[in-house]
Design a protein around this motif. Structure first.
Motif, short mmCIF file in Angstrom:
data_model
loop_
_atom_site.label_atom_id
_atom_site.label_comp_id
_atom_site.label_asym_id
_atom_site.label_seq_id
_atom_site.Cartn_x
_atom_site.Cartn_y
_atom_site.Cartn_z
N ILE A 171 0.82 -1.22 0.00
CA ILE A 171 0.00 0.00 0.00
C ILE A 171 0.85 1.27 0.00
CG2 ILE A 171 -1.73 1.33 1.25
CD1 ILE A 171 -2.82 -1.20 -0.04
N LYS A 172 1.92 1.27 0.78
CA LYS A 172 2.73 2.48 0.89
C LYS A 172 3.31 2.90 -0.46
CE LYS A 172 6.38 4.65 3.63
NZ LYS A 172 7.37 4.47 4.73
N VAL A 173 3.76 1.92 -1.25
CA VAL A 173 4.31 2.23 -2.57
C VAL A 173 3.23 2.83 -3.47
CG1 VAL A 173 5.50 1.32 -4.59
CG2 VAL A 173 5.96 0.35 -2.35
N ASN A 174 2.05 2.23 -3.44
CA ASN A 174 0.95 2.75 -4.26
C ASN A 174 0.64 4.20 -3.92
OD1 ASN A 174 0.57 0.49 -5.77
ND2 ASN A 174 -1.45 -0.02 -4.97
N LEU A 202 -4.86 -8.75 -1.77
CA LEU A 202 -4.67 -7.31 -1.60
C LEU A 202 -4.33 -6.63 -2.93
CD1 LEU A 202 -4.45 -4.87 0.25
CD2 LEU A 202 -2.07 -5.50 0.72
N VAL A 203 -3.51 -7.28 -3.71
CA VAL A 203 -3.14 -6.74 -5.03
C VAL A 203 -4.39 -6.57 -5.89
CG1 VAL A 203 -2.00 -7.35 -7.20
CG2 VAL A 203 -0.76 -7.53 -5.04
N HIS A 204 -5.27 -7.56 -5.85
CA HIS A 204 -6.50 -7.48 -6.62
C HIS A 204 -7.39 -6.35 -6.11
CE1 HIS A 204 -10.51 -8.64 -8.13
NE2 HIS A 204 -9.84 -9.14 -9.15
N GLN A 205 -7.49 -6.22 -4.78
CA GLN A 205 -8.30 -5.14 -4.20
C GLN A 205 -7.77 -3.76 -4.62
OE1 GLN A 205 -8.59 -5.55 0.09
NE2 GLN A 205 -9.07 -7.73 -0.07
#
Length: 281
Positions: A171-174, A202-205
């Motif tokens: 998430i932080k990178v995104n 999580l990647v899919h979400q």
């Protein structure tokens, strides 16, 4: 006595005559002034009203040039991580990807690829976009037209990380990438190619497509040199239709990049534009 009476009679008569004359003259003057006033009044009343012409100012519409939407031609084959064509897309095509960006050579590599009109995905590690200078490098790569992917915050092995740590890694990178380029990544590649059920979910979400690779060599000692790396990348037995080529932000890879692109094209391979790969809507 007679003279006195005459004087007495003449004086009032003379005064009366003068008064009558003055009154008549005054009346004529007043009449003349009245006529002039009527004329002026008529002129004022009959003169058309002059209105100030105000030029209509039309609002200026801001023209926003929208990027053309790329036609979707390919999708990820999760069985072997190749890129397979949809419908009549060219099957003899490969995808270039560069991990661990933007460390020391990613911007140089992006410029080389731009000159060669060779599309690619740059997979980004969060610890390489902490400073303003590093974020400027990421923005430059993006502005050159390249797709940006998520390669976790610290290049951690997700299998050895708790779910909380995995979430932080992804998430932080995104969030940082979105703050820099204005959009979230559409592709995710786990370090070492290691995913977990949690990371996949999580990647899919997060709206990203999971991606690994077909082959790569630039981390092996014998290929840490431009010529040997270019040779193996173009002549390996794993070079097949739809191959997903893995490279890294390394000095020898940057030096070999032109030969790799030219060698692939000499063999008849088209380079896949990541924008034509099906993603999560």
């Amino acid at each position: 006595m007679i003279i006195l009476k005459l004087t007495t009679w003449l004086l009032p008569a003379a005064l009366t005559f003068l008064l009558v004359g003055c009154n008549a003259e005054t009346t004529e003057v007043q009449k003349e002034l009245g006529e002039k006033n009527e004329v002026n009044k008529e002129t004022v009343e009959t003169k058309p009203e002059e209105t100030e012409k105000v030029e209509e100012i039309k609002p200026v519409e801001e023209v926003i040039e929208e990027e053309p939407v790329s036609e979707i031609k390919y999708e990820i084959n999760e069985a072997n991580w190749t890129i397979k064509p949809i419908a009549d897309a060219n099957p003899k095509a490969v995808l270039l990807t560069i991990d661990d960006a933007p460390d020391k050579y990613a911007v140089e590599m992006a410029k080389t690829l731009k000159e060669l009109d060779a599309p690619a995905i740059f997979f980004v590690n969060g610890h390489f976009i902490d400073s303003e200078e590093e974020q400027a490098n990421l923005k430059e790569i993006y502005d050159l037209g390249f797709s940006i992917g998520n390669h976790t915050q610290t290049h951690a092995n997700l299998k050895n990380s708790s779910e909380e740590q995995q979430q932080e890694e992804i998430i932080k990178v995104n969030e940082t990438i979105e703050a820099v380029i204005g959009e979230k990544p559409k592709f995710f590649r786990a370090p070492f190619g290691v995913n977990t059920d949690f990371s996949k979910s999580l990647v899919h979400q997060e709206g990203m497509v999971l991606m690994n690779w077909t082959y790569g060599y630039d981390w092996e000692k014998q290929y840490m040199e431009a010529n040997s790396l270019a040779d193996i990348m173009v002549n390996t037995e794993y070079l097949v239709d739809g191959a997903n080529l893995l490279m890294h932000d390394r000095e020898w890879t940057a030096a070999a990049l032109s030969k790799i692109v030219e060698g692939l094209r000499a063999k008849g391979y088209e380079l896949i534009d990541p924008k034509t790969i099906k993603t999560i809507e």
